[in-house]
Each structure stands twice: as C-alpha cells, then as structure tokens.
Design a protein around this motif. Structure first.
Motif, PDB file in Angstrom:
ATOM      1  N   TYR A   1       0.827  -1.210   0.000  1.00 17.08           N
ATOM      2  CA  TYR A   1       0.000   0.000   0.000  1.00 17.08           C
ATOM      3  C   TYR A   1       0.862   1.261   0.000  1.00 17.08           C
ATOM      4  CZ  TYR A   1      -4.240  -2.705   0.493  1.00 17.08           C
ATOM      5  OH  TYR A   1      -5.284  -3.559   0.259  1.00 17.08           O
ATOM      6  N   GLN A   2       2.002   1.197   0.651  1.00 20.87           N
ATOM      7  CA  GLN A   2       2.892   2.362   0.645  1.00 20.87           C
ATOM      8  C   GLN A   2       3.428   2.616  -0.763  1.00 20.87           C
ATOM      9  OE1 GLN A   2       3.187   4.380   3.325  1.00 20.87           O
ATOM     10  NE2 GLN A   2       4.182   5.765   1.905  1.00 20.87           N
ATOM     11  N   GLU A   3       3.729   1.548  -1.481  1.00 17.90           N
ATOM     12  CA  GLU A   3       4.171   1.703  -2.875  1.00 17.90           C
ATOM     13  C   GLU A   3       3.079   2.341  -3.728  1.00 17.90           C
ATOM     14  OE1 GLU A   3       5.445  -2.266  -4.074  1.00 17.90           O
ATOM     15  OE2 GLU A   3       7.489  -1.501  -4.197  1.00 17.90           O
ATOM     16  N   GLU A   4       1.842   1.933  -3.516  1.00 16.08           N
ATOM     17  CA  GLU A   4       0.710   2.527  -4.243  1.00 16.08           C
ATOM     18  C   GLU A   4       0.562   4.006  -3.890  1.00 16.08           C
ATOM     19  OE1 GLU A   4      -1.368   1.300  -6.643  1.00 16.08           O
ATOM     20  OE2 GLU A   4      -0.072  -0.464  -6.655  1.00 16.08           O
ATOM     21  N   ALA A   5       0.760   4.335  -2.633  1.00 15.61           N
ATOM     22  CA  ALA A   5       0.678   5.736  -2.204  1.00 15.61           C
ATOM     23  C   ALA A   5       1.765   6.562  -2.890  1.00 15.61           C
ATOM     24  CB  ALA A   5       0.814   5.845  -0.681  1.00 15.61           C
ATOM     25  N   ILE A   6       2.959   6.018  -2.970  1.00 17.80           N
ATOM     26  CA  ILE A   6       4.065   6.732  -3.622  1.00 17.80           C
ATOM     27  C   ILE A   6       3.790   6.908  -5.103  1.00 17.80           C
ATOM     28  CG2 ILE A   6       6.504   6.519  -4.274  1.00 17.80           C
ATOM     29  CD1 ILE A   6       6.904   5.182  -1.472  1.00 17.80           C
ATOM     30  N   ALA A   7       3.242   5.883  -5.732  1.00 14.71           N
ATOM     31  CA  ALA A   7       2.908   5.982  -7.161  1.00 14.71           C
ATOM     32  C   ALA A   7       1.861   7.072  -7.386  1.00 14.71           C
ATOM     33  CB  ALA A   7       2.413   4.641  -7.689  1.00 14.71           C
ATOM     34  N   ALA A   8       0.870   7.144  -6.513  1.00 17.07           N
ATOM     35  CA  ALA A   8      -0.158   8.179  -6.639  1.00 17.07           C
ATOM     36  C   ALA A   8       0.446   9.562  -6.422  1.00 17.07           C
ATOM     37  CB  ALA A   8      -1.285   7.932  -5.636  1.00 17.07           C
ATOM     38  N   LYS A   9       1.341   9.671  -5.465  1.00 18.30           N
ATOM     39  CA  LYS A   9       2.009  10.958  -5.187  1.00 18.30           C
ATOM     40  C   LYS A   9       2.858  11.365  -6.387  1.00 18.30           C
ATOM     41  CE  LYS A   9       2.990  14.050  -1.949  1.00 18.30           C
ATOM     42  NZ  LYS A   9       2.003  14.879  -1.310  1.00 18.30           N
ATOM     43  N   ASP A  10       3.566  10.410  -6.986  1.00 18.38           N
ATOM     44  CA  ASP A  10       4.360  10.704  -8.188  1.00 18.38           C
ATOM     45  C   ASP A  10       3.466  11.184  -9.328  1.00 18.38           C
ATOM     46  OD1 ASP A  10       6.692  10.010  -6.906  1.00 18.38           O
ATOM     47  OD2 ASP A  10       6.855   8.035  -7.864  1.00 18.38           O
ATOM     48  N   SER A  11       2.300  10.560  -9.465  1.00 15.05           N
ATOM     49  CA  SER A  11       1.350  10.949 -10.494  1.00 15.05           C
ATOM     50  C   SER A  11       0.876  12.386 -10.269  1.00 15.05           C
ATOM     51  CB  SER A  11       0.152   9.994 -10.491  1.00 15.05           C
ATOM     52  OG  SER A  11      -0.843  10.439 -11.377  1.00 15.05           O
ATOM     53  N   LEU A  12       0.615  12.722  -9.022  1.00 12.78           N
ATOM     54  CA  LEU A  12       0.213  14.093  -8.686  1.00 12.78           C
ATOM     55  C   LEU A  12       1.321  15.083  -9.021  1.00 12.78           C
ATOM     56  CD1 LEU A  12      -1.555  13.763  -5.231  1.00 12.78           C
ATOM     57  CD2 LEU A  12      -2.519  14.733  -7.290  1.00 12.78           C
ATOM     58  N   PHE A  13       2.553  14.720  -8.665  1.00 13.60           N
ATOM     59  CA  PHE A  13       3.690  15.601  -8.919  1.00 13.60           C
ATOM     60  C   PHE A  13       3.865  15.840 -10.414  1.00 13.60           C
ATOM     61  CE2 PHE A  13       8.243  16.245  -9.764  1.00 13.60           C
ATOM     62  CZ  PHE A  13       8.422  17.435  -9.080  1.00 13.60           C
ATOM     63  N   LYS A  14       3.750  14.769 -11.208  1.00 15.62           N
ATOM     64  CA  LYS A  14       3.890  14.906 -12.661  1.00 15.62           C
ATOM     65  C   LYS A  14       2.804  15.804 -13.234  1.00 15.62           C
ATOM     66  CE  LYS A  14       6.172  10.481 -13.365  1.00 15.62           C
ATOM     67  NZ  LYS A  14       6.029   9.101 -13.812  1.00 15.62           N
ATOM     68  N   THR A  15       1.570  15.631 -12.751  1.00 16.75           N
ATOM     69  CA  THR A  15       0.461  16.454 -13.229  1.00 16.75           C
ATOM     70  C   THR A  15       0.681  17.918 -12.868  1.00 16.75           C
ATOM     71  OG1 THR A  15      -1.064  14.599 -13.006  1.00 16.75           O
ATOM     72  CG2 THR A  15      -2.043  16.790 -13.108  1.00 16.75           C
ATOM     73  N   GLU A  16       1.091  18.173 -11.628  1.00 23.27           N
ATOM     74  CA  GLU A  16       1.336  19.551 -11.189  1.00 23.27           C
ATOM     75  C   GLU A  16       2.478  20.176 -11.970  1.00 23.27           C
ATOM     76  OE1 GLU A  16       1.934  19.264  -6.975  1.00 23.27           O
ATOM     77  OE2 GLU A  16      -0.171  18.785  -6.604  1.00 23.27           O
TER      78      GLU A  16
END
Length: 129
Positions: free
Chosen positions: A104-119
């Motif tokens: 789940y932590q890996e999934e959280a990091i992937a989602a955070k990376d996705s947010l960072f890329k979008t921003e």
C-alpha cells in the motif's frame, strides 16, 4: 446534503461523540449510495473507517477503507488514492503485516508521483502560455 451530513459526522468525531458521528456518517453513506455520488462516498467511507478504527472495530474499519480505495480507483483521483493508500499502509503496519503495508505504501508513492507529474506539467504549460 451529503456534504452537510458528512461534515456533521466529522464534527461529532472531533468532539469524541462517536455515536452521533456514526449516525450522521451512516446517513451520508446511504444518501451517497442512493444518489450514486461516488466522489462524496469515498470520503464518507474513509471517515467511517477512521471512526471504526478509533473504536478498535478493525474489520469494519478495513471494510470501509477498502471501499474508499475501490471507489478512488474507479474515478481516478490520485490525491485521494495517495491518502487512502497511506492510511491502509499504516493500518497494516500497525497490524505487523509489513508485506501488505509495503504494497500500500508503494501505491501511495505511485499516486504521489502521479500528482507531482500532473502539477509539474500544469506549471510548465502555464509558463509557456
């Protein structure tokens, strides 16, 4: 109306009036399901999970956390996905199930990376135009 019920539930949660919190959150859950308001439902589910975890009703907490996660995947909300995966990672770490916590932590990091890329992309586009 769903937001009002959810906010009342959260307010009672903060006041440690768990009975009233549960009452309003469950009303909000029913209304969200009736209206198929998944954006609101995912938040209600996470709040119910938090409430039940605080009451040490872990199976119920997990049920609602998983429902919130399922909904977040269907509506593609990386910010919420980050939040709920982080909650689940902590839940499993506290249960000493480190394999699931890591997943789940890996999934959280992937989602955070996705947010960072979008921003980053939005910032770049704003500077160009």
């Amino acid at each position: 109306q769903t937001d009002l019920l959810t906010n009342l539930g959260r307010l009672y949660q903060k006041l440690n009036n768990e009975g009233q919190a549960e009452k309003y959150l469950l009303k909000s859950e029913k209304l969200c399901r009736d209206l198929q308001a998944n954006s609101s439902l995912k938040i209600v589910c996470q709040n119910l999970g938090d409430l039940y975890l605080k009451q040490n009703k872990k199976p119920l907490a997990l049920k609602y956390y998983n429902e919130a996660l399922r909904i977040s995947k269907t509506i593609s909300d990386p910010e919420f996905s980050y939040s709920i995966n982080s909650v689940l990672a902590k839940f499993y770490a506290d249960e000493n199930d480190f394999e699931k916590a890591y997943t789940y932590q890996e999934e959280a990091i992937a989602a955070k990376d996705s947010l960072f890329k979008t921003e980053t992309q939005q910032t770049t586009e704003n500077k160009i135009f």
